[in-house]
Design a protein around this motif. Structure first.
Motif, mmCIF file in Angstrom:
data_model
loop_
_atom_site.group_PDB
_atom_site.id
_atom_site.type_symbol
_atom_site.label_atom_id
_atom_site.label_comp_id
_atom_site.label_asym_id
_atom_site.label_seq_id
_atom_site.Cartn_x
_atom_site.Cartn_y
_atom_site.Cartn_z
ATOM 1 N N LEU A 1 0.843 -1.195 0.000
ATOM 2 C CA LEU A 1 0.000 0.000 0.000
ATOM 3 C C LEU A 1 0.878 1.245 0.000
ATOM 4 O O LEU A 1 2.093 1.177 0.149
ATOM 5 C CB LEU A 1 -0.912 0.000 1.234
ATOM 6 N N GLY A 2 0.243 2.421 -0.163
ATOM 7 C CA GLY A 2 0.999 3.660 -0.250
ATOM 8 C C GLY A 2 1.363 4.280 1.083
ATOM 9 O O GLY A 2 2.211 5.159 1.153
ATOM 10 N N ARG B 1 0.382 8.143 7.321
ATOM 11 C CA ARG B 1 0.865 9.513 7.166
ATOM 12 C C ARG B 1 -0.089 10.514 7.809
ATOM 13 O O ARG B 1 0.351 11.523 8.380
ATOM 14 C CB ARG B 1 1.029 9.838 5.677
ATOM 15 N N LEU B 2 -1.384 10.259 7.721
ATOM 16 C CA LEU B 2 -2.380 11.218 8.201
ATOM 17 C C LEU B 2 -2.217 11.563 9.681
ATOM 18 O O LEU B 2 -2.179 12.750 10.028
ATOM 19 C CB LEU B 2 -3.791 10.690 7.919
ATOM 20 N N PRO B 3 -2.108 10.583 10.591
ATOM 21 C CA PRO B 3 -1.936 10.960 12.001
ATOM 22 C C PRO B 3 -0.623 11.692 12.275
ATOM 23 O O PRO B 3 -0.541 12.491 13.212
ATOM 24 C CB PRO B 3 -1.986 9.613 12.740
ATOM 25 N N LEU B 4 0.402 11.449 11.444
ATOM 26 C CA LEU B 4 1.653 12.190 11.604
ATOM 27 C C LEU B 4 1.476 13.655 11.210
ATOM 28 O O LEU B 4 2.021 14.553 11.857
ATOM 29 C CB LEU B 4 2.756 11.563 10.751
ATOM 30 N N ALA C 1 8.652 12.979 -1.468
ATOM 31 C CA ALA C 1 9.902 12.274 -1.788
ATOM 32 C C ALA C 1 10.149 11.148 -0.794
ATOM 33 O O ALA C 1 10.542 10.034 -1.166
ATOM 34 C CB ALA C 1 11.069 13.260 -1.786
ATOM 35 N N GLY C 2 9.915 11.431 0.482
ATOM 36 C CA GLY C 2 10.077 10.393 1.493
ATOM 37 C C GLY C 2 9.069 9.269 1.335
ATOM 38 O O GLY C 2 9.401 8.092 1.503
ATOM 39 N N SER C 3 7.820 9.629 0.992
ATOM 40 C CA SER C 3 6.772 8.620 0.838
ATOM 41 C C SER C 3 7.057 7.686 -0.332
ATOM 42 O O SER C 3 6.912 6.463 -0.226
ATOM 43 C CB SER C 3 5.410 9.302 0.632
ATOM 44 N N VAL C 4 7.467 8.265 -1.465
ATOM 45 C CA VAL C 4 7.755 7.456 -2.653
ATOM 46 C C VAL C 4 8.964 6.556 -2.398
ATOM 47 O O VAL C 4 8.943 5.352 -2.695
ATOM 48 C CB VAL C 4 8.002 8.358 -3.878
ATOM 49 N N THR C 5 10.021 7.145 -1.812
ATOM 50 C CA THR C 5 11.220 6.358 -1.506
ATOM 51 C C THR C 5 10.907 5.233 -0.529
ATOM 52 O O THR C 5 11.326 4.086 -0.704
ATOM 53 C CB THR C 5 12.320 7.259 -0.922
ATOM 54 N N GLY C 6 10.143 5.571 0.508
ATOM 55 C CA GLY C 6 9.774 4.567 1.503
ATOM 56 C C GLY C 6 8.909 3.463 0.925
ATOM 57 O O GLY C 6 9.099 2.285 1.238
ATOM 58 N N ALA C 7 7.950 3.838 0.057
ATOM 59 C CA ALA C 7 7.083 2.828 -0.552
ATOM 60 C C ALA C 7 7.882 1.868 -1.422
ATOM 61 O O ALA C 7 7.650 0.652 -1.411
ATOM 62 C CB ALA C 7 5.993 3.513 -1.373
ATOM 63 N N LEU C 8 8.840 2.414 -2.187
ATOM 64 C CA LEU C 8 9.685 1.557 -3.025
ATOM 65 C C LEU C 8 10.574 0.658 -2.177
ATOM 66 O O LEU C 8 10.728 -0.536 -2.462
ATOM 67 C CB LEU C 8 10.540 2.424 -3.950
#
Length: 245
Positions: free
Chosen positions: A8-9, A14-17, A204-211
């Motif tokens: 998942l993405g 991310r929302l609670p953060l 950028a962090g989300s995309v890197t982390g997801a990959l």
């Protein structure tokens, strides 16, 4: 990365953060989360096409169309509802949806999913209704909705979970665009323009982390990972329910 490890993405984490760590109000956090989720989905779609071909997905176009018939309306309705909601109420709604996401996470990854034997006309009606509900949830939380779309596709249409994951992205993208368009009509949308550098950094962090999470897929057994992630969502729900401003 947590989202990527379960396919998942990660927008639900991310929302609670955005609210608890970075201090955004509920509506601002939802709008920012929606923008970030949109970019993550756009990035993930080509990657998924390398594992499930466009030809395989086109064979299930009717499934995507059935769900989109409800989800597009649900996204517009959900975004409109959020824009009219009191902030304190929105915190409670988000908390309740976090609990729903935790339940969907356990259902999808920790239990075997069968399929409902429904007549064609009934399946179409249920698909539209399910799509509407998913569209509302996705718009309200600013997420792609894969947590709900994947089990829905598996249960309603007897499609394997791998293909269902790719189909969910095809349904999520236009659904998210509709919600994004609705939010853009409100003055609250200015939060995105005011926080573009922050948004770009977190994307950028989300995309890197997801990959990276995708590369670690299977590194931690689901019997360990899923309960931990569900507990994270439940703790986030408790914290969100206590917000009043």
């Amino acid at each position: 990365m947590l989202g990527g490890m379960i396919g998942l993405g990660g927008a639900e984490f991310r929302l609670p953060l955005l609210i608890g760590l970075f201090g955004f109000a509920a509506l601002s956090a939802v709008i920012l989360n929606k923008a970030m989720s949109l970019v993550v989905v756009l990035t993930a779609l080509p990657a998924r096409l390398s594992t499930v071909s466009a030809g395989e997905l086109s064979a299930h176009w009717a499934v995507a169309a059935n769900l989109l018939a409800g989800s597009l309306l649900g996204a517009w309705a959900g975004a409109t509802w959020v824009l009219r909601m009191r902030t304190a109420t929105l915190y409670r709604v988000l908390a309740a949806l976090m609990v729903l996401m935790a339940a969907a996470l356990v259902l999808t990854h920790a239990t075997p999913l069968g399929a409902f034997a429904l007549p064609g006309a009934v399946r179409i009606g249920v698909g539209i209704a399910a799509g509407f509900g998913i569209g509302v949830v996705a718009a309200t939380m600013g997420v792609a909705g894969g947590e709900l779309l994947i089990p829905t596709i598996v249960l309603l249409y007897s499609i394997d979970i791998k293909t269902a994951g790719s189909l969910s992205l095809l349904v999520s993208l236009p659904t998210m665009l509709v919600a994004f368009a609705r939010y853009s009509q409100d003055a609250s949308f200015v939060v995105l323009r005011q926080n573009l550098p922050f948004t770009a950094n977190m994307v950028a962090g989300s995309v890197t982390g997801a990959l990276l999470g995708g590369l670690l897929l299977g590194a931690i057994p689901d019997l360990v990972l899923i309960p931990v992630l569900a507990v994270i969502l439940l703790i986030s729900a408790i914290k969100l329910s206590r917000h009043t401003e």
